[in-house]
Design a protein around this motif. Structure first.
Motif, PDB file in Angstrom:
ATOM      1  N   VAL A 612      56.500  32.889  37.234  1.00 22.40           N
ATOM      2  CA  VAL A 612      56.282  33.791  36.105  1.00 22.40           C
ATOM      3  C   VAL A 612      54.802  34.007  35.884  1.00 22.40           C
ATOM      4  O   VAL A 612      54.324  35.137  35.711  1.00 22.40           O
ATOM      5  N   TRP A 613      54.024  32.898  35.877  1.00 19.39           N
ATOM      6  CA  TRP A 613      52.584  32.981  35.597  1.00 19.39           C
ATOM      7  C   TRP A 613      51.866  33.842  36.630  1.00 19.39           C
ATOM      8  O   TRP A 613      50.940  34.575  36.310  1.00 19.39           O
ATOM      9  N   GLY A 614      52.334  33.788  37.864  1.00 12.06           N
ATOM     10  CA  GLY A 614      51.692  34.552  38.927  1.00 12.06           C
ATOM     11  C   GLY A 614      51.880  36.046  38.789  1.00 12.06           C
ATOM     12  O   GLY A 614      51.130  36.820  39.401  1.00 12.06           O
ATOM     13  N   ARG A 615      52.842  36.461  37.981  1.00 11.45           N
ATOM     14  CA  ARG A 615      53.112  37.894  37.850  1.00 11.45           C
ATOM     15  C   ARG A 615      52.574  38.485  36.544  1.00 11.45           C
ATOM     16  O   ARG A 615      52.692  39.677  36.315  1.00 11.45           O
ATOM     17  N   LEU A 616      51.986  37.648  35.722  1.00 13.71           N
ATOM     18  CA  LEU A 616      51.448  38.144  34.458  1.00 13.71           C
ATOM     19  C   LEU A 616      50.081  38.782  34.658  1.00 13.71           C
ATOM     20  O   LEU A 616      49.301  38.353  35.517  1.00 13.71           O
ATOM     21  N   LEU A 617      49.779  39.784  33.859  1.00 18.43           N
ATOM     22  CA  LEU A 617      48.456  40.393  33.887  1.00 18.43           C
ATOM     23  C   LEU A 617      47.432  39.409  33.334  1.00 18.43           C
ATOM     24  O   LEU A 617      47.754  38.530  32.520  1.00 18.43           O
ATOM     25  N   ASP A 618      46.179  39.573  33.730  1.00 15.88           N
ATOM     26  CA  ASP A 618      45.135  38.652  33.296  1.00 15.88           C
ATOM     27  C   ASP A 618      44.974  38.642  31.780  1.00 15.88           C
ATOM     28  O   ASP A 618      44.782  37.585  31.167  1.00 15.88           O
ATOM     29  N   GLU A 619      45.065  39.826  31.159  1.00 16.82           N
ATOM     30  CA  GLU A 619      44.898  39.881  29.696  1.00 16.82           C
ATOM     31  C   GLU A 619      46.032  39.152  28.977  1.00 16.82           C
ATOM     32  O   GLU A 619      45.830  38.539  27.925  1.00 16.82           O
ATOM     33  N   VAL A 620      47.232  39.172  29.578  1.00 16.12           N
ATOM     34  CA  VAL A 620      48.359  38.441  28.997  1.00 16.12           C
ATOM     35  C   VAL A 620      48.137  36.943  29.163  1.00 16.12           C
ATOM     36  O   VAL A 620      48.385  36.156  28.240  1.00 16.12           O
ATOM     37  N   LYS A 621      47.646  36.556  30.333  1.00 13.66           N
ATOM     38  CA  LYS A 621      47.377  35.128  30.567  1.00 13.66           C
ATOM     39  C   LYS A 621      46.353  34.605  29.569  1.00 13.66           C
ATOM     40  O   LYS A 621      46.485  33.500  29.031  1.00 13.66           O
ATOM     41  N   ASP A 622      45.302  35.406  29.307  1.00 12.25           N
ATOM     42  CA  ASP A 622      44.260  34.979  28.368  1.00 12.25           C
ATOM     43  C   ASP A 622      44.846  34.774  26.974  1.00 12.25           C
ATOM     44  O   ASP A 622      44.503  33.809  26.281  1.00 12.25           O
TER      45      ASP A 622
END
Length: 634
Positions: A612-622
């Motif tokens: 899941v984490w690998g498919r999230l956008l960077d802004e979402v991860k932040d």
């Protein structure tokens, strides 16, 4: 010179009201003392009593009222009333006659007062002032009835006239007496009809309107046929509209499904045929298996001039559904014109009759041949026909084709429906073959929502709880909930703790205490939660273990209304692609909160978390890093 007593005039007024009881409103200001004959005073007092009790002072009602008060024999029995009823009266003269009676009455009162003063022998300033007052009241007593008022009265009489011969003659008299055209008369009749039936405006302040408990819309066939009021079913000759109406009737009699919808309740049916031979009606009833039930009756050779016969049948049978075939056939008056705005009159009368007895009506009608007609405009005749009906169904298709299209261009309290239908000609039953695919998705969501809410009887839920429980996207669930409210399955009320939030409950769970304004059974659950307790993924605090959440293959994204219904595809290591896609969409929601993230990720495996984490956008991860600081994402 004013005549002080006119017995014939008094009889004229009584007779005119008996013949046209709807005009009682125009002369209800006339006091009993205006009549000099004791018989006339008794009859007029009974008429006033009926009027004040909102009863029509016609001959049967008046006779019953006088009999109850033991005054019928005093006036000479029913013979006296019959003589009044058969008396020849002058059309349109009631208001003038009533004012003449008032003028006579006021003159008698004034003269009696002056005589009493003169007989007393005390003619002082006070006595003179009293005489002057009587003279002034006498002047005010004479109220002239102008020509416009007389025309209005004549038109109101014409509106109530059902006899075709009298109606034509009356219309001709109005045109002649007032020098206006027949077209103008029809226009004025339509205007008066609209004014007479316009509901008076009611004003509420915010507090009073919040406390108002209006009657909700209930359905005989959910989303298709309200439990009371008139539905017009339009279609071309031979398209199968009568077969469709009889199919609906059979569903009501046997509690079967109709066009994919489960019946709210079984009930009785009244069939009304205007000019069809009994053998043809029997064939249709046999074809659909209706002969297998005894909960129906049929009224043959009926037309709109026999409204009393229809009401009598409905009052005796108390049917859930009345099927009337057809609009053109029930109008046998040669002067009837379905292209006139007055054609709505019979629709309005049928609608009011059905509403009085809480019955649904299905009236068969024809559609226009115009190919460019749209929506309710496809019905033949005046647009006022569709405007007066609660619901309009349209059935279309070629006679040679096995497929028909069914639509509801007008339906109050529900979303319009468009379906493709096929007919099983052996048993006269229609089945849905396609159309409204989006509606079927919302129906599935609605069924899950109802299943969840029934698992906690009596409870109330905010929308976010239901979203979490059924596992579909927010917007899709919200639309499904709106449809459930429209169909009378759910109630929607402001939250007790925050009036800006909506709270849903099952109608079947409403108790007499709640209807009387008592405490809601589910309010205790809500009071222990703060405004940030809910999100699309936060668990419902009282979710029962017995409720099974939707399978992963049915999970959907919260992105607008996009419904994801993909097959489960697992890679090596047990990774569920559909579940990963859904979780990525949920975590990308900018409104997601800490509790929702914690709940969602609590049971994730390391492998699933990494996917899941690998498919999230960077802004979402932040953004999510603030919610998940202690968890490893690598």
């Amino acid at each position: 010179m004013i005549t002080l007593q006119d017995i014939e005039l008094e009889r004229q007024v009584l007779a005119e009201v008996l013949l046209h009881p709807a005009m009682m409103t125009q002369v209800a200001h006339l006091p009993c003392s205006a009549f000099t004959a004791s018989q006339h005073r008794i009859v007029w007092a009974a008429m006033l009593e009926c009027h004040h009790e909102d009863k029509i002072p016609d001959l049967p009602t008046l006779a019953l009222s006088l009999r109850k008060s033991s005054k019928l024999d005093t006036i000479g029995g029913q013979i006296f009333l019959a003589e009044l009823f058969s008396q020849e009266v002058h059309s349109g003269g009631l208001l003038q006659h009533a004012e003449l009676l008032i003028e006579q009455h006021s003159t008698r009162e004034a003269i009696a007062c002056v005589n009493r003063i003169l007989e007393s022998g005390r003619i002082d300033s006070k006595a003179i002032a009293q005489i002057e007052k009587q003279v002034e009241s006498l002047k005010k007593a004479t109220v002239k009835v102008d020509r416009d008022e007389r025309l209005k009265l004549e038109l109101q009489v014409l509106l109530k006239e059902t006899d075709p011969i009298k109606r034509v003659r009356k219309r001709s008299e109005i045109c002649s007496n007032f020098s206006i055209s027949s077209k103008d008369v029809e226009m004025l009749l339509a205007t008066l009809d609209s004014v007479n039936r316009t509901v008076k405006a009611k004003r509420y302040d915010a507090v009073a309107f919040r406390e108002l408990e209006p009657e909700g819309l209930t359905w005989l066939i959910p989303g298709l046929l309200p439990s009371k009021g008139l539905t017009v079913l339009g279609g071309a000759p031979g398209v199968g509209k009568t077969t469709l109406a009889y199919d609906a009737a059979a569903a009501v009699l046997f509690g079967e499904e109709f066009l994919g919808e489960s019946l709210s309740k079984k009930g009785k049916v009244l069939f009304v045929a205007a000019d069809e031979l009994p053998c043809f009606v029997q064939d249709k009833l046999i074809n659909r298996g209706i002969f297998g039930s005894n909960d129906w009756e049929i009224l043959l050779d009926w037309d709109v001039s026999q409204m009393d016969a229809l009401e009598s049948a409905i009052a005796d049978i108390r049917p859930s559904l009345v099927v009337i075939d057809s609009f053109s056939a029930i109008h046998k008056d040669m002067a009837f014109d379905e292209n006139s705005a007055l054609s709505r009159w019979s629709i309005v009368e049928l609608e009011a009759l059905l509403n009085r007895y809480s019955a649904a009506g299905l009236l068969i009608h024809h559609t226009t041949k115009a190919k460019d007609a749209l929506g309710v405009g496809k019905l033949r005749g005046s647009s006022a026909i569709a405007a007066a009906a609660s619901v309009v169904w349209i059935l279309e298709g070629e006679k040679q084709s096995e497929i028909r299209t069914f639509s509801t261009p007008k339906i109050r309290g529900a979303a319009p429906i468009n379906l493709r239908l096929g007919l099983d000609s052996l048993n006269g039953q229609w089945t849905v073959t396609g159309g409204n695919e989006e509606e079927s998705i919302y129906k599935t969501i609605a069924e899950r929502a109802v299943e969840f809410m029934r698992s906690i009887p009596g409870a109330k839920f905010v929308a976010e709880e239901i979203v979490n429980a059924v596992g579909y996207g927010k917007q899709s669930v919200y639309k499904a909930l709106d449809r459930l409210v429209q169909r009378g399955i759910l109630t929607k009320r402001p939250s007790k703790t925050d009036a800006r939030r909506k709270q849903f409950g099952l109608v079947e769970d409403i108790t007499p205490l709640e209807e009387a304004g008592g405490r809601e059974q589910g309010v205790g659950r809500e009071e222990v939660m703060d405004d940030n307790s809910f999100s699309p993924l936060h668990p419902a605090p009282c979710s029962p273990a017995s409720f099974t959440p939707p399978a992963p293959s049915e999970q959907v994204s919260t992105n607008s209304e996009e419904i994801v219904d993909k097959p489960v595809v697992e890679k090596e290591g047990g990774i569920n692609e559909a579940q990963i896609t859904n979780d990525v969409a949920i975590l990308s929601d900018p409104e997601i909160d800490t509790d929702a993230v914690e709940y969602l990720t609590a049971e994730w495996t390391t492998e699933h978390r990494q996917a899941v984490w690998g498919r999230l956008l960077d802004e979402v991860k932040d953004r999510l890093s603030f919610f998940m600081p202690k968890r490893s994402h690598s």
